[in-house]
Design a protein around this motif. Structure first.
Motif, PDB file in Angstrom:
ATOM      1  N   SER A 181       0.828  -1.196   0.000  1.00  0.00           N
ATOM      2  CA  SER A 181       0.000   0.000   0.000  1.00  0.00           C
ATOM      3  C   SER A 181       0.867   1.253   0.000  1.00  0.00           C
ATOM      4  O   SER A 181       0.615   2.210   0.720  1.00  0.00           O
ATOM      5  CB  SER A 181      -0.922  -0.018   1.224  1.00  0.00           C
ATOM      6  OG  SER A 181      -1.824   1.064   1.187  1.00  0.00           O
ATOM      7  N   THR A 182       1.944   1.238  -0.772  1.00  0.00           N
ATOM      8  CA  THR A 182       2.870   2.358  -0.809  1.00  0.00           C
ATOM      9  C   THR A 182       2.264   3.556  -1.512  1.00  0.00           C
ATOM     10  O   THR A 182       1.218   3.471  -2.132  1.00  0.00           O
ATOM     11  CB  THR A 182       4.162   1.958  -1.532  1.00  0.00           C
ATOM     12  OG1 THR A 182       3.831   1.526  -2.858  1.00  0.00           O
ATOM     13  CG2 THR A 182       4.871   0.831  -0.806  1.00  0.00           C
ATOM     14  N   ALA A 183       2.968   4.673  -1.408  1.00  0.00           N
ATOM     15  CA  ALA A 183       2.451   5.927  -1.957  1.00  0.00           C
ATOM     16  C   ALA A 183       2.845   6.131  -3.409  1.00  0.00           C
ATOM     17  O   ALA A 183       2.907   7.246  -3.887  1.00  0.00           O
ATOM     18  CB  ALA A 183       2.955   7.097  -1.120  1.00  0.00           C
ATOM     19  N   LYS A 184       3.118   5.054  -4.151  1.00  0.00           N
ATOM     20  CA  LYS A 184       3.466   5.183  -5.548  1.00  0.00           C
ATOM     21  C   LYS A 184       2.270   5.695  -6.331  1.00  0.00           C
ATOM     22  O   LYS A 184       1.144   5.242  -6.143  1.00  0.00           O
ATOM     23  CB  LYS A 184       3.903   3.827  -6.113  1.00  0.00           C
ATOM     24  CG  LYS A 184       5.079   3.193  -5.376  1.00  0.00           C
ATOM     25  CD  LYS A 184       6.345   4.030  -5.485  1.00  0.00           C
ATOM     26  CE  LYS A 184       7.513   3.329  -4.836  1.00  0.00           C
ATOM     27  NZ  LYS A 184       8.740   4.159  -4.838  1.00  0.00           N
ATOM     28  N   ILE A 185       2.520   6.657  -7.187  1.00  0.00           N
ATOM     29  CA  ILE A 185       1.471   7.184  -8.043  1.00  0.00           C
ATOM     30  C   ILE A 185       1.772   6.748  -9.471  1.00  0.00           C
ATOM     31  O   ILE A 185       2.760   7.180 -10.067  1.00  0.00           O
ATOM     32  CB  ILE A 185       1.394   8.717  -7.961  1.00  0.00           C
ATOM     33  CG1 ILE A 185       1.175   9.159  -6.519  1.00  0.00           C
ATOM     34  CG2 ILE A 185       0.274   9.238  -8.845  1.00  0.00           C
ATOM     35  CD1 ILE A 185       1.190  10.654  -6.344  1.00  0.00           C
ATOM     36  N   LEU A 186       0.955   5.872 -10.007  1.00  0.00           N
ATOM     37  CA  LEU A 186       1.128   5.382 -11.359  1.00  0.00           C
ATOM     38  C   LEU A 186       0.205   6.128 -12.303  1.00  0.00           C
ATOM     39  O   LEU A 186      -0.914   6.497 -11.946  1.00  0.00           O
ATOM     40  CB  LEU A 186       0.834   3.883 -11.425  1.00  0.00           C
ATOM     41  CG  LEU A 186       1.681   2.980 -10.524  1.00  0.00           C
ATOM     42  CD1 LEU A 186       1.271   1.530 -10.704  1.00  0.00           C
ATOM     43  CD2 LEU A 186       3.163   3.159 -10.806  1.00  0.00           C
ATOM     44  N   LYS A 187       0.670   6.352 -13.515  1.00  0.00           N
ATOM     45  CA  LYS A 187      -0.145   7.039 -14.509  1.00  0.00           C
ATOM     46  C   LYS A 187      -1.258   6.119 -14.978  1.00  0.00           C
ATOM     47  O   LYS A 187      -1.016   4.980 -15.367  1.00  0.00           O
ATOM     48  CB  LYS A 187       0.717   7.462 -15.694  1.00  0.00           C
ATOM     49  CG  LYS A 187      -0.039   8.258 -16.750  1.00  0.00           C
ATOM     50  CD  LYS A 187       0.879   8.703 -17.867  1.00  0.00           C
ATOM     51  CE  LYS A 187       0.134   9.517 -18.914  1.00  0.00           C
ATOM     52  NZ  LYS A 187       1.026   9.962 -20.010  1.00  0.00           N
ATOM     53  N   SER A 188      -2.474   6.591 -14.928  1.00  0.00           N
ATOM     54  CA  SER A 188      -3.619   5.833 -15.428  1.00  0.00           C
ATOM     55  C   SER A 188      -4.328   6.625 -16.511  1.00  0.00           C
ATOM     56  O   SER A 188      -4.334   7.866 -16.483  1.00  0.00           O
ATOM     57  CB  SER A 188      -4.596   5.500 -14.297  1.00  0.00           C
ATOM     58  OG  SER A 188      -5.147   6.674 -13.727  1.00  0.00           O
ATOM     59  N   LEU A 189      -4.909   5.905 -17.468  1.00  0.00           N
ATOM     60  CA  LEU A 189      -5.609   6.512 -18.591  1.00  0.00           C
ATOM     61  C   LEU A 189      -6.875   5.721 -18.885  1.00  0.00           C
ATOM     62  O   LEU A 189      -7.000   4.561 -18.470  1.00  0.00           O
ATOM     63  CB  LEU A 189      -4.698   6.535 -19.834  1.00  0.00           C
ATOM     64  CG  LEU A 189      -3.440   7.411 -19.766  1.00  0.00           C
ATOM     65  CD1 LEU A 189      -2.580   7.197 -21.006  1.00  0.00           C
ATOM     66  CD2 LEU A 189      -3.805   8.878 -19.612  1.00  0.00           C
ATOM     67  N   PRO A 190      -7.821   6.304 -19.623  1.00  0.00           N
ATOM     68  CA  PRO A 190      -9.067   5.597 -19.930  1.00  0.00           C
ATOM     69  C   PRO A 190      -8.916   4.691 -21.140  1.00  0.00           C
ATOM     70  O   PRO A 190      -8.279   5.051 -22.131  1.00  0.00           O
ATOM     71  CB  PRO A 190     -10.054   6.734 -20.210  1.00  0.00           C
ATOM     72  CG  PRO A 190      -9.193   7.825 -20.768  1.00  0.00           C
ATOM     73  CD  PRO A 190      -7.870   7.715 -20.053  1.00  0.00           C
ATOM     74  N   GLY A 191      -9.511   3.500 -21.056  1.00  0.00           N
ATOM     75  CA  GLY A 191      -9.473   2.551 -22.160  1.00  0.00           C
ATOM     76  C   GLY A 191     -10.854   2.063 -22.540  1.00  0.00           C
ATOM     77  O   GLY A 191     -11.844   2.310 -21.842  1.00  0.00           O
ATOM     78  N   LEU A 192     -10.911   1.341 -23.660  1.00  0.00           N
ATOM     79  CA  LEU A 192     -12.173   0.806 -24.174  1.00  0.00           C
ATOM     80  C   LEU A 192     -11.955  -0.616 -24.661  1.00  0.00           C
ATOM     81  O   LEU A 192     -10.964  -0.912 -25.341  1.00  0.00           O
ATOM     82  CB  LEU A 192     -12.688   1.676 -25.319  1.00  0.00           C
ATOM     83  CG  LEU A 192     -13.896   1.157 -26.110  1.00  0.00           C
ATOM     84  CD1 LEU A 192     -15.128   1.038 -25.216  1.00  0.00           C
ATOM     85  CD2 LEU A 192     -14.194   2.067 -27.301  1.00  0.00           C
ATOM     86  N   ALA A 193     -12.878  -1.514 -24.308  1.00  0.00           N
ATOM     87  CA  ALA A 193     -12.875  -2.882 -24.810  1.00  0.00           C
ATOM     88  C   ALA A 193     -14.302  -3.241 -25.194  1.00  0.00           C
ATOM     89  O   ALA A 193     -15.263  -2.677 -24.669  1.00  0.00           O
ATOM     90  CB  ALA A 193     -12.338  -3.852 -23.760  1.00  0.00           C
ATOM     91  N   ILE A 194     -14.454  -4.173 -26.135  1.00  0.00           N
ATOM     92  CA  ILE A 194     -15.781  -4.566 -26.587  1.00  0.00           C
ATOM     93  C   ILE A 194     -15.981  -6.065 -26.416  1.00  0.00           C
ATOM     94  O   ILE A 194     -15.017  -6.834 -26.370  1.00  0.00           O
ATOM     95  CB  ILE A 194     -16.046  -4.166 -28.054  1.00  0.00           C
ATOM     96  CG1 ILE A 194     -15.117  -4.952 -28.992  1.00  0.00           C
ATOM     97  CG2 ILE A 194     -15.885  -2.677 -28.243  1.00  0.00           C
ATOM     98  CD1 ILE A 194     -15.427  -4.712 -30.467  1.00  0.00           C
ATOM     99  N   SER A 195     -17.256  -6.481 -26.313  1.00  0.00           N
ATOM    100  CA  SER A 195     -17.590  -7.882 -26.100  1.00  0.00           C
ATOM    101  C   SER A 195     -19.005  -8.138 -26.572  1.00  0.00           C
ATOM    102  O   SER A 195     -19.836  -7.222 -26.612  1.00  0.00           O
ATOM    103  CB  SER A 195     -17.463  -8.227 -24.609  1.00  0.00           C
ATOM    104  OG  SER A 195     -17.992  -9.507 -24.320  1.00  0.00           O
ATOM    105  N   GLN A 196     -19.324  -9.379 -26.907  1.00  0.00           N
ATOM    106  CA  GLN A 196     -20.698  -9.730 -27.258  1.00  0.00           C
ATOM    107  C   GLN A 196     -21.410 -10.465 -26.137  1.00  0.00           C
ATOM    108  O   GLN A 196     -22.612 -10.646 -26.181  1.00  0.00           O
ATOM    109  CB  GLN A 196     -20.721 -10.588 -28.526  1.00  0.00           C
ATOM    110  CG  GLN A 196     -20.152 -11.981 -28.352  1.00  0.00           C
ATOM    111  CD  GLN A 196     -21.147 -13.006 -27.869  1.00  0.00           C
ATOM    112  OE1 GLN A 196     -22.309 -12.977 -28.253  1.00  0.00           O
ATOM    113  NE2 GLN A 196     -20.703 -13.893 -27.012  1.00  0.00           N
ATOM    114  N   ASP A 197     -20.670 -10.908 -25.115  1.00  0.00           N
ATOM    115  CA  ASP A 197     -21.297 -11.669 -24.039  1.00  0.00           C
ATOM    116  C   ASP A 197     -20.948 -11.165 -22.644  1.00  0.00           C
ATOM    117  O   ASP A 197     -21.354 -11.762 -21.654  1.00  0.00           O
ATOM    118  CB  ASP A 197     -20.932 -13.160 -24.153  1.00  0.00           C
ATOM    119  CG  ASP A 197     -19.436 -13.421 -24.012  1.00  0.00           C
ATOM    120  OD1 ASP A 197     -18.686 -12.437 -23.846  1.00  0.00           O
ATOM    121  OD2 ASP A 197     -19.030 -14.596 -24.067  1.00  0.00           O
TER     122      ASP A 197
END
Length: 488
Positions: free
Chosen positions: A268-284
């Motif tokens: 639970s360290t104080a590391k800050i990682l870069k996050s970005l929005p993604g998209l995935a698709i599925s039929q089920d």
């Protein structure tokens, strides 16, 4: 639905039916005054965990709901559905009996210390045995049955720091069936999406669901809908933040609650990682393929510049369908200049190319439950009056989290808080969620009472997490109470 998005899905299906590779380029042109007209490039990537032959059958048998007839077609106009009470005529899905695990087997009220808990951690050594959260819940109705689907993230002590996305199902939204391993079929439950194994990708270390939207179009023959999963992805890229020691709480991205004792290090360290929005698709809803966005890492868009409020990371993308060709994405970041979490909005015509509109909410008044900011938003359009309601996670000066409520007429601006008070906070000192509540997900139930259900992540002693449920008294969202075994 916008022709660009429909043609993109159609091209993906046709391409996968005729080519052994999984990379495509589809030019799309946007023609709205608040969006750029620069062509957009799509790249469809099959997940590593799904054999390519299986993925072909996934996209060629798309349906409006999980497990519907593979020949289901419709003559209706292309639409995008964002309705938790959508109708379907399919039979309920049956999970694999060897993998399915029920979270509860009794209708009796839970003990006081477990009040509201509907999904606990998975069994030892399962993919979600150490930590769970970020519930995205959808309810599907037909004439003879109802089904509930919950996508959520989880991780285990065997894979510390790596988050995965899983699926649990229910017949009533209370008692959930989960799987302790990867799904093997379209009737299975369990782990449904892994982190990317491409070294350059934005989601190599963590993925967490933000929203699931159903995209429909008759332009794709015999494949009239696919699920669009908007999610947060984290890489191993660290973010420079020189002021973190001045905060009263420990700023982390992604949030970590479970403590890993590996080599004397704290997970639970104080590391800050870069996050970005993604998209995935599925039929089920179980087998997912990533859609590559404009960003070089495959993300939909990047963080802001050094002086922007969202320069550190983009997290918790939650998408709302407002009207034809008008989708809104709500997300949060940390405003370095103001030293608080904030919520922003982006807009799109096709759900793939996004334009940021700016920050819409910041921290509350001094001493309030959200003094140090707001994050993890969930926005829904009230079916009764058409107004937009937002539930969000508020952070106080000590880092403790509660759930707040805000309302807007148009969903774009002028968000008004509910009396600067939390609508759901921690209660019993020894309760399962006594350390914090957050990551809310709203579901509006049609009927005489117009009830709301609020699913949320709870944090207890030792950083133990679970997923809880609170319900409203009638249509009043300010009257949320934890589930205690009420009549369904």
């Amino acid at each position: 639905m916008e022709a660009a998005a429909a043609s993109g899905v159609m091209a993906a299906v046709n391409f996968l039916q005729t080519s052994p590779t999984t990379k495509i380029t589809v030019p799309t042109t946007l023609s709205t005054p608040w969006l750029s007209k620069k062509p957009n490039t799509l790249a469809l990537c099959a997940p590593n965990s799904v054999p390519r032959t299986n993925f072909l059958s996934i996209l060629t048998r798309c349906s409006t709901k999980p497990d519907t007839d593979i020949n289901n077609e419709t003559d209706q106009s292309p639409t995008l559905q964002h309705n938790s009470n959508s109708k379907t005529s399919s039979n309920p899905s049956q999970p694999n009996s060897n993998e399915a695990l029920s979270s509860s087997s009794s209708e009796s009220p839970p003990p006081p210390l477990l009040r509201g808990l509907v999904l606990d951690l998975g069994p030892t050594k399962s993919w979600d045995s150490a930590e769970i959260g970020s519930p995205v819940v959808k309810r599907f109705l037909s004439d003879d049955e109802e089904r509930w689907y919950m996508w959520y993230y989880g991780n285990s002590s065997e894979n510390p720091g790596l988050d995965f996305v899983g699926l649990a199902i229910s017949s009533n939204g209370i008692h959930w069936e989960r799987g302790n391993g990867p799904v093997r079929s379209s009737a299975d439950v369990g782990l449904v999406m892994n982190c990317s194994k491409d070294w350059w990708a934005f989601d190599t270390s963590s993925i967490r669901p933000g929203e699931v939207v159903i995209m429909s179009s008759t332009k794709v023959r015999a494949s009239n809908a696919v699920y669009w999963l908007y999610y947060t992805g984290c890489s191993t890229e660290k973010v420079n933040f020189s002021d973190e020691n001045s905060l009263e709480f420990n700023l982390k991205n992604p949030e970590r609650f479970h403590i890993y004792n590996l080599g004397g290090e704290n997970g639970s360290t104080a590391k800050i990682l870069k996050s970005l929005p993604g998209l995935a698709i599925s039929q089920d809803g179980r087998h997912w393929a990533r859609i590559e966005g404009d960003h070089h890492s495959g993300a939909l868009f990047d963080v802001g510049s050094d002086k922007d409020w969202d320069s550190l990371f983009i997290s918790s993308p939650q998408v709302v369908f407002h009207g034809s060709g008008d989708l809104r994405m709500f997300y949060h970041s940390f405003d370095v200049e103001k030293g608080e979490f904030g919520i922003g909005i982006a807009r799109s015509r096709d759900g793939i190319k996004w334009v940021k509109l700016g920050k819409i909410m910041g921290g509350g008044i001094r001493g309030s439950f959200d003094e140090y900011g707001v994050k993890n938003p969930c926005v829904a359009r009230n079916k009764k009056d058409g107004k937009y309601v937002m539930v969000y996670e508020g952070v106080d000066a000590d880092g403790k989290t509660s759930i707040g409520l805000a309302v807007s007429i148009d969903g774009l601006k002028d968000w008004r808080r509910f009396q600067d008070e939390a609508v759901l906070k921690t209660e019993a000192k020894e309760g399962w969620d006594n350390k914090g509540v957050g990551s809310p997900c709203l579901v509006q139930i049609d009927g005489d009472g117009d009830e709301w259900r609020l699913y949320y992540r709870g944090i207890g002693n030792g950083g133990r997490t679970g997923i809880g449920l609170a319900v409203s008294e009638g249509s009043d969202l300010t009257s949320l109470r934890r589930w205690t075994g009420f009549h369904l």
